[in-house]
Design an enzyme around this catalytic site. Structure first.
Site, short mmCIF file in Angstrom:
data_model
loop_
_atom_site.label_atom_id
_atom_site.label_comp_id
_atom_site.label_asym_id
_atom_site.label_seq_id
_atom_site.Cartn_x
_atom_site.Cartn_y
_atom_site.Cartn_z
N VAL A 122 0.86 -1.17 0.00
CA VAL A 122 0.00 0.00 0.00
C VAL A 122 0.91 1.23 0.00
O VAL A 122 1.81 1.34 0.83
CB VAL A 122 -0.90 -0.01 1.26
CG1 VAL A 122 -1.65 1.30 1.40
CG2 VAL A 122 -1.87 -1.19 1.21
N CYS A 123 0.67 2.14 -0.93
CA CYS A 123 1.52 3.34 -1.02
C CYS A 123 1.36 4.21 0.22
O CYS A 123 0.25 4.59 0.59
CB CYS A 123 1.14 4.17 -2.24
SG CYS A 123 1.90 5.81 -2.22
N ILE A 124 2.49 4.55 0.83
CA ILE A 124 2.43 5.27 2.10
C ILE A 124 1.84 6.68 1.95
O ILE A 124 1.02 7.10 2.77
CB ILE A 124 3.82 5.31 2.79
CG1 ILE A 124 3.70 5.88 4.20
CG2 ILE A 124 4.84 6.09 1.97
CD1 ILE A 124 4.90 5.66 5.06
#
Lengths: 142, 100, 130
Positions: free
Chosen positions: C77-79
């Site tokens: 999941v992209c931070i």
């Protein structure tokens, strides 16, 4: 061919294809964030602005009245990240009543030419863009 | 090098299919998925654009079925594939371009 | 062949996550390797463990978690996108002074570099979105 490449070995041609206008949705901003992070990976990077994507590059964007940050100045920093190939499709501009004069002045300094300042925007026809697309190894579309 | 393009929007609402077909080279493939499958219905403007395009055009059968569009409504020149075909098309082409 | 899969929309509103899931399952069935599934834009919302869909509906987040467990998938999941949308793991919750985290099993939070790396390492990058 990339199929034969070792992991992390050779350089791939990365195309970030921008087809959405800014502010109405977050895609354009988050696409630019990918480009800025991707610049650190030393790949052969191009951006294409097609369809409503050309609206991302208009000059004079002023978002004071809508409460959203104006991220268009970040495009001016792309040259410093060695992202120097911004293909803008002529037909997409024309269909939307725009010309190149409506776009921001985006430049980079060419290290192979005594740091001469050169335009990053390359106006291309749809046919020319098709050829550029066919050369890509990875296409990320936003 | 050839590209697999995917289109997931109805051509009756968005220009993605039109734009995709205009940018596809003759050795490319175009696969219509999700709401993009409405572009496969014969006798429409989208079907005419597909017929005039150089690229080979496919439609995802499970998305057609989900939407009650029977395969006999699919325009000539559009091949129906499953997810197995989708994966194979992705593998056969050098890159995948999703027209989002 | 090595595939990377990108999911750019959240669950339920768009079909993107369902399509990505079906594609990933089929690619695995054909013997391909999925080197990473990357969740970006609203796609990060696939990674919350707090969703409670009706019992007769598919559980998209659980489906991903189970697929990841079964096939040892790397689901990232992209931070930056996650922070905007309130998807946190324990470390991030602590770092941001939040009182809870919500990341689901099998997902991890990491940077956009993981997307670029997937593009470099995979033979094909396939994106699902809106």
């Amino acid at each position: 061919m990339s199929e034969d490449m070792e992991d992390g070995g050779d350089i791939k041609k990365f195309m970030y294809m921008n087809r959405k206008a800014p502010y109405g949705t977050i895609y354009a901003l988050e696409a630019l964030e990918v480009v800025l992070i991707g610049a650190a990976f030393d790949q052969d990077v191009s951006l294409a602005f097609v369809d409503d994507g050309v609206f991302q590059l208009t000059k004079g964007q002023d978002t004071a009245g809508i409460g959203i940050k104006n991220f268009s100045p970040a495009f001016k920093a792309l040259g410093d990240y060695d992202v120097t190939k911004l293909y803008v499709e002529k037909e997409s501009l024309e269909e939307r009543g725009l010309t190149a004069d409506d776009l921001m002045d985006l430049v980079y300094e060419d290290e192979d030419d005594d740091w001469a300042e050169k335009p990053s925007i390359r106006l291309v026809s749809r046919d020319e863009l098709k050829t550029v697309l066919a050369e890509q190894d990875v296409i990320m579309s936003f | 090098m050839s590209i697999l393009h995917t289109v997931n929007k109805s051509p009756f609402q968005k220009n993605d299919l039109t734009s995709c077909l205009a940018h596809a080279n003759d050795d490319d493939a175009v696969l219509m998925i999700e709401d993009g499958v409405y572009g496969a219905i014969k006798g429409t403007q989208a079907a005419s654009q597909i017929a005039a395009a150089g690229a080979t055009v496919f439609v995802l059968g499970v998305d057609l079925a989900a939407r009650g569009i029977s395969e006999d409504k699919v325009a000539d020149g559009v091949s129906v594939v499953g997810y197995d075909g989708f994966v194979k098309l992705a593998a056969e082409h050098h890159a995948v371009n999703s027209w989002l | 062949m090595k595939f990377g899969v990108v999911v750019n929309e959240g669950p339920y509103t768009h079909q993107a996550s369902d399509s990505a899931y079906q594609f990933t399952k089929e690619a695995i069935a054909q013997g391909h390797e999925i080197i990473r599934v990357f969740f970006y834009h609203d796609g990060v919302n696939n990674g919350t463990r707090l969703t409670v869909p009706p019992g007769d509906d598919r559980h998209i987040q659980n489906n991903w978690s189970e697929l990841a467990k079964e096939h040892n998938l790397d689901m990232v999941v992209c931070i930056a996108a996650a922070q905007r949308r309130g998807i946190l793991d324990e470390n991030e919750a602590k770092r941001q002074g939040k009182d809870a985290d919500n990341i689901a099993e099998g997902f991890r939070i990491s940077g956009l570099g993981q997307l670029i790396e997937a593009g470099i390492q995979a033979d094909r990058l396939v994106t699902f979105g809106d």
